[in-house]
Scaffold this motif. Structure first.
Motif, PDB file in Angstrom:
ATOM      1  N   GLY A  95       0.821  -1.205   0.000  1.00 33.79           N
ATOM      2  CA  GLY A  95       0.000   0.000   0.000  1.00 33.79           C
ATOM      3  C   GLY A  95       0.847   1.243   0.000  1.00 33.79           C
ATOM      4  O   GLY A  95       2.084   1.184  -0.009  1.00 33.79           O
ATOM      5  N   LEU A  96       0.149   2.363   0.020  1.00 31.31           N
ATOM      6  CA  LEU A  96       0.779   3.679  -0.060  1.00 31.31           C
ATOM      7  C   LEU A  96       0.727   4.351   1.313  1.00 31.31           C
ATOM      8  O   LEU A  96      -0.348   4.429   1.925  1.00 31.31           O
ATOM      9  N   PRO A 155      -3.097   6.239   3.045  1.00 31.96           N
ATOM     10  CA  PRO A 155      -4.087   5.219   3.360  1.00 31.96           C
ATOM     11  C   PRO A 155      -3.494   3.930   3.952  1.00 31.96           C
ATOM     12  O   PRO A 155      -4.224   3.139   4.502  1.00 31.96           O
ATOM     13  N   SER A 180      -5.148   0.873   1.923  1.00 30.66           N
ATOM     14  CA  SER A 180      -5.037   1.411   0.557  1.00 30.66           C
ATOM     15  C   SER A 180      -6.095   0.868  -0.397  1.00 30.66           C
ATOM     16  O   SER A 180      -6.690   1.615  -1.171  1.00 30.66           O
ATOM     17  N   TYR A 218      -2.405   3.472  -7.142  1.00 38.12           N
ATOM     18  CA  TYR A 218      -1.970   4.836  -6.863  1.00 38.12           C
ATOM     19  C   TYR A 218      -0.775   5.276  -7.719  1.00 38.12           C
ATOM     20  O   TYR A 218      -0.230   6.365  -7.494  1.00 38.12           O
ATOM     21  N   ARG A 249     -10.220   8.635  -5.038  1.00 40.06           N
ATOM     22  CA  ARG A 249      -9.214   8.545  -3.965  1.00 40.06           C
ATOM     23  C   ARG A 249      -8.149   9.617  -4.135  1.00 40.06           C
ATOM     24  O   ARG A 249      -7.720  10.236  -3.159  1.00 40.06           O
TER      25      ARG A 249
END
Ligand code: IMP
Length: 210
Positions: free
Chosen positions: A82-83, A92, A96, A165, A109
Motif C-alpha cells: 500500500g501507499l 491510506p 489502501s 496509486y 481517492r
C-alpha cells in the motif's frame, strides 16, 4: 520441484510477480489453480501482519486442496502492500485497497488525498509504497521481507500505466510518476520488485524447501 503458490488475485500484481519468479526451477502457481476460497479479513495493523495472515490462511487452504503425492513441496507466498503518505499520518496505509470504501474509484481517492494534503500547505509530500511478503509452508512462516520505494505525491495524476496509486506517485530519480514508467522501470525500483527479488534469491538456494 518446489511448487510456489502466489496468493493474489490482483492481475497487475500477478503479472509483475510472475516475471520476477519466472526463471526459478519451481512451478509457479496462483490461487486460480485451486478451488476458490473466501478472502480472509485483513485485520492486521501493519503490512507485515497482513502478509503473514494471508500467507498462513491461503497455505492452509491450498494444502488441503492439493494432492500431496503430486509435485514437490508446496509453499504459499502472500504480500500486503500500500501507499503511506507522511503528511496524512501514514494513510491510506494498510487500508489502501479500501480507502473511501472498497468500491471507490482511484480518481476519487486521488481527489480526496489532494484535498487532505491541501489542508497542510507547507507539509512535505513524501510518501512510499511498501510491500511486505511472507512465505509459509506447512503452517509456519519460513521467509519474510519488506520492500519500500520512496517518492512524493504528485501535484496531479499523470500517466496511464501501472495500477492503483501509481499516477500520483512521483519518483524523483525518473522525474515521472510510476504510471509514466514502463513495467520494467517500475519493477527495477519498486517495492514489490525488491521484496520478490529477495524471495527469488532465497528460493534459488533451495531446490527443495524443507
Ligand atoms: P492489498 O491487495 O490489500 O495488498 O492492497 C494493496 C493496495 O495498495 C492496492 O489495491 C493499491 O491500491 C495499492 N498498491 C499496492 N501496490 C501498488 C503499486 O505498485 N502501485 C499502485 N498502487 C499500489
Amino acid at each position: 520441484m518446489n511448487r510456489v503458490v502466489i496468493a493474489t488475485t490482483n492481475p497487475g500484481k500477478l503479472r509483475e510477480i510472475r516475471r520476477i519468479l519466472g526463471h526459478l526451477p519451481a512451478a509457479i502457481l496462483s490461487l486460480r489453480d485451486f478451488p476458490p476460497v473466501a478472502e480472509p479479513d485483513e485485520t492486521g495493523v501493519t503490512f507485515e501482519e497482513n502478509a503473514r495472515l494471508k500467507a498462513l490462511y491461503y497455505d492452509a487452504a491450498v494444502a488441503s486442496a492439493a494432492a500431496p503425492a503430486h509435485g514437490g513441496p508446496l509453499c504459499t507466498v502472500a504480500e500486503d502492500s500500500g501507499l503511506v503518505i507522511d503528511a496524512l499520518g501514514g494513510a491510506p496505509g494498510v487500508q489502501s485497497a479500501r480507502f473511501l470504501g472498497p468500491d471507490a474509484s482511484y480518481p476519487e481517492r486521488f481527489e480526496e488525498i489532494f484535498r487532505r494534503l491541501a489542508a497542510y500547505p507547507g507539509a512535505p509530500r513524501t510518501a512510499r509504497f511498501v510491500c511486505a511478503l511472507a512465505l509459509v509452508q506447512g503452517g509456519s512462516v519460513i521467509f519474510e521481507t519488506t520492500g519500500v520505494v520512496e517518492g512524493d505525491i504528485a501535484a496531479a495524476p499523470r500517466g496511464e500505466r501501472g495500477f492503483g496509486y501509481d499516477p500520483i506517485m512521483y519518483f524523483p530519480p525518473y522525474g515521472r510518476t510510476l504510471a509514466e514508467a514502463t513495467d520494467e522501470e517500475k519493477e527495477r525500483v519498486g517495492h514489490r520488485g525488491q521484496a520478490f527479488r529477495r524471495l527469488a534469491q532465497w528460493l534459488e538456494g533451495r531446490p527443495v524447501i524443507s
